[in-house]
Design a protein around this motif. Structure first.
Motif, PDB file in Angstrom:
ATOM      1  N   SER A 178       0.716  -1.399   0.333  1.00 33.83           N
ATOM      2  CA  SER A 178      -0.137  -0.083  -0.167  1.00 33.83           C
ATOM      3  C   SER A 178       0.924   1.359  -0.367  1.00 33.83           C
ATOM      4  O   SER A 178       0.708   2.553  -0.709  1.00 33.83           O
ATOM      5  CB  SER A 178      -0.702  -0.040   1.275  1.00 33.83           C
ATOM      6  OG  SER A 178      -1.640   0.826   0.831  1.00 33.83           O
ATOM      7  N   TYR A 179       2.047   1.161   0.791  1.00 39.56           N
ATOM      8  CA  TYR A 179       3.051   2.252   0.701  1.00 39.56           C
ATOM      9  C   TYR A 179       3.146   2.995  -0.973  1.00 39.56           C
ATOM     10  O   TYR A 179       2.990   3.895  -0.870  1.00 39.56           O
ATOM     11  CB  TYR A 179       3.906   2.594   2.073  1.00 39.56           C
ATOM     12  CG  TYR A 179       3.064   1.852   3.407  1.00 39.56           C
ATOM     13  CD1 TYR A 179       2.224   3.163   3.458  1.00 39.56           C
ATOM     14  CD2 TYR A 179       3.801   1.638   4.354  1.00 39.56           C
ATOM     15  CE1 TYR A 179       2.055   3.272   5.056  1.00 39.56           C
ATOM     16  CE2 TYR A 179       3.359   1.538   5.180  1.00 39.56           C
ATOM     17  CZ  TYR A 179       2.598   2.153   6.385  1.00 39.56           C
ATOM     18  OH  TYR A 179       1.714   1.964   7.159  1.00 39.56           O
ATOM     19  N   ALA A 180       3.725   1.176  -1.023  1.00 41.97           N
ATOM     20  CA  ALA A 180       4.558   1.225  -2.447  1.00 41.97           C
ATOM     21  C   ALA A 180       3.580   2.278  -4.057  1.00 41.97           C
ATOM     22  O   ALA A 180       4.229   2.812  -4.641  1.00 41.97           O
ATOM     23  CB  ALA A 180       5.124   0.036  -2.520  1.00 41.97           C
ATOM     24  N   ILE A 181       2.231   1.801  -3.337  1.00 40.24           N
ATOM     25  CA  ILE A 181       1.563   2.877  -4.662  1.00 40.24           C
ATOM     26  C   ILE A 181       1.229   4.299  -4.165  1.00 40.24           C
ATOM     27  O   ILE A 181       0.242   4.921  -5.212  1.00 40.24           O
ATOM     28  CB  ILE A 181       0.020   2.419  -4.555  1.00 40.24           C
ATOM     29  CG1 ILE A 181      -0.538   2.011  -3.905  1.00 40.24           C
ATOM     30  CG2 ILE A 181       0.560   0.319  -5.237  1.00 40.24           C
ATOM     31  CD1 ILE A 181      -1.753   0.646  -4.103  1.00 40.24           C
ATOM     32  N   GLY A 182       1.616   5.235  -2.600  1.00 38.47           N
ATOM     33  CA  GLY A 182       1.400   5.915  -2.331  1.00 38.47           C
ATOM     34  C   GLY A 182       0.390   6.583  -1.495  1.00 38.47           C
ATOM     35  O   GLY A 182       0.273   7.446  -1.067  1.00 38.47           O
ATOM     36  N   ALA A 183       0.207   5.472  -0.695  1.00 33.99           N
ATOM     37  CA  ALA A 183      -0.999   5.515   0.028  1.00 33.99           C
ATOM     38  C   ALA A 183      -0.301   6.005   1.114  1.00 33.99           C
ATOM     39  O   ALA A 183       0.630   5.555   1.848  1.00 33.99           O
ATOM     40  CB  ALA A 183      -1.827   4.278   0.626  1.00 33.99           C
TER      41      ALA A 183
END
Length: 299
Positions: A178-183
């Motif tokens: 999730s962090y990897a896609i900018g969340a």
């Protein structure tokens, strides 16, 4: 040869012991399930066939036979709703904070210890606290609102601890993806972590709700043994006697001739509502899982 024979014998003994232990656990589990289902069937068979609509909505009687439990049933639902409206958001929020935001230090561990200790406190102790707070300090007497707020204190530690444990079981790979896609962290928690931990969270809410619905000692101290005497009275300053309290009163002090029948019907109704409450809380999860599996099969 001797070493190989010893190893084979050891493995055979270990395998046999494992099978015997597993079989013993299955037997104990089956006996417990049979005992529980037998007890439930006995209670339901004694009272369920006698329940009528007039009994569910009728007013209780102190002397004449044939009274109902309407106000007590309404109070049970009313007090439960008040307690859940308070305890669910605070409990889930506390569990999320302890799992995702709280730093790993001694103070956080102290908070966890306090939560676990509160979860094991007898309900009558929390009831005494509620009595002192609402009856002695605020001087509002035995009321529905006092019973509901005090009951939420009983639910809070359970929901908080179960929520924290459920969130901690979510694999970190989901968070990292999730962090990897900018969340952001908040978006990850709301859209990824909580849905993944929802089964455990709902289990905690179901446990707390069913326990709260069957609570009697706490309600006896803070809500009282009576009601307003009216069926559809939503005044939260009325007395907060619930079905478990009414069951205790009927069995111990009631003067009506059909006290035994009222107790049997009330017991069956309590068991039935508790089962339905647990099913209704879990139903959205079952529907979600069913739809997910259906879509997976189509794809």
């Amino acid at each position: 040869m001797t070493g190989n024979s010893s190893n084979k014998l050891y493995k055979q003994i270990k395998k046999t012991t494992d099978k015997m232990f597993t079989m013993g656990l299955w037997i104990i589990t089956a006996l417990i399930l049979v005992l529980i289902f037998g007890l439930l069937l006995y209670i339901l068979s004694k009272g369920l066939p006698k329940i009528s609509f007039d009994f569910l909505v009728g007013l209780p009687s102190e002397i004449d036979a044939g009274g109902g439990i309407g106000p007590f049933l309404l109070n049970s639902i009313y007090v439960l709703i008040i307690s859940l409206l308070i305890s669910i958001p605070i409990g889930i929020g506390s569990g999320v904070y302890l799992s995702e935001y709280a730093p790993s230090n001694r103070f956080t561990e102290f908070i966890r210890t306090c939560v676990e200790s509160l979860a094991s406190v007898p309900s009558i102790v929390i009831g005494l606290f509620g009595y002192v707070l609402f009856v002695d300090i605020f001087n509002i007497g035995l009321t529905i609102i006092g019973a509901g707020i005090t009951l939420s204190l009983l639910n809070l530690p359970v929901i908080t601890r179960v929520t924290e444990e459920a969130i901690q079981t979510v694999h970190n790979d989901l968070r990292e993806a999730s962090y990897a896609i900018g969340a952001t962290k908040a978006q990850t928690i709301v859209k990824i972590v909580i849905p993944a931990a929802l089964n455990g969270i709902i289990s905690g809410v179901s446990l707390a709700a069913c326990r709260a619905f069957g609570e009697s000692a706490l309600i006896l101290l803070v809500g009282g043994t009576g009601t307003s005497g009216e069926m559809w009275d939503w005044n939260f300053m009325s007395q907060g006697g619930t079905l478990p309290v009414h069951l205790w009163y009927v069995q111990s002090e009631a003067l009506v001739e059909d006290a035994s029948d009222i107790a049997q019907k009330t017991s069956a109704l309590l068991v039935l509502i508790t089962l339905l409450l647990s099913l209704c809380i879990r139903l959205p999860l079952w529907i979600r899982d069913f739809r997910f599996h259906s879509r997976s099969k189509r794809n």
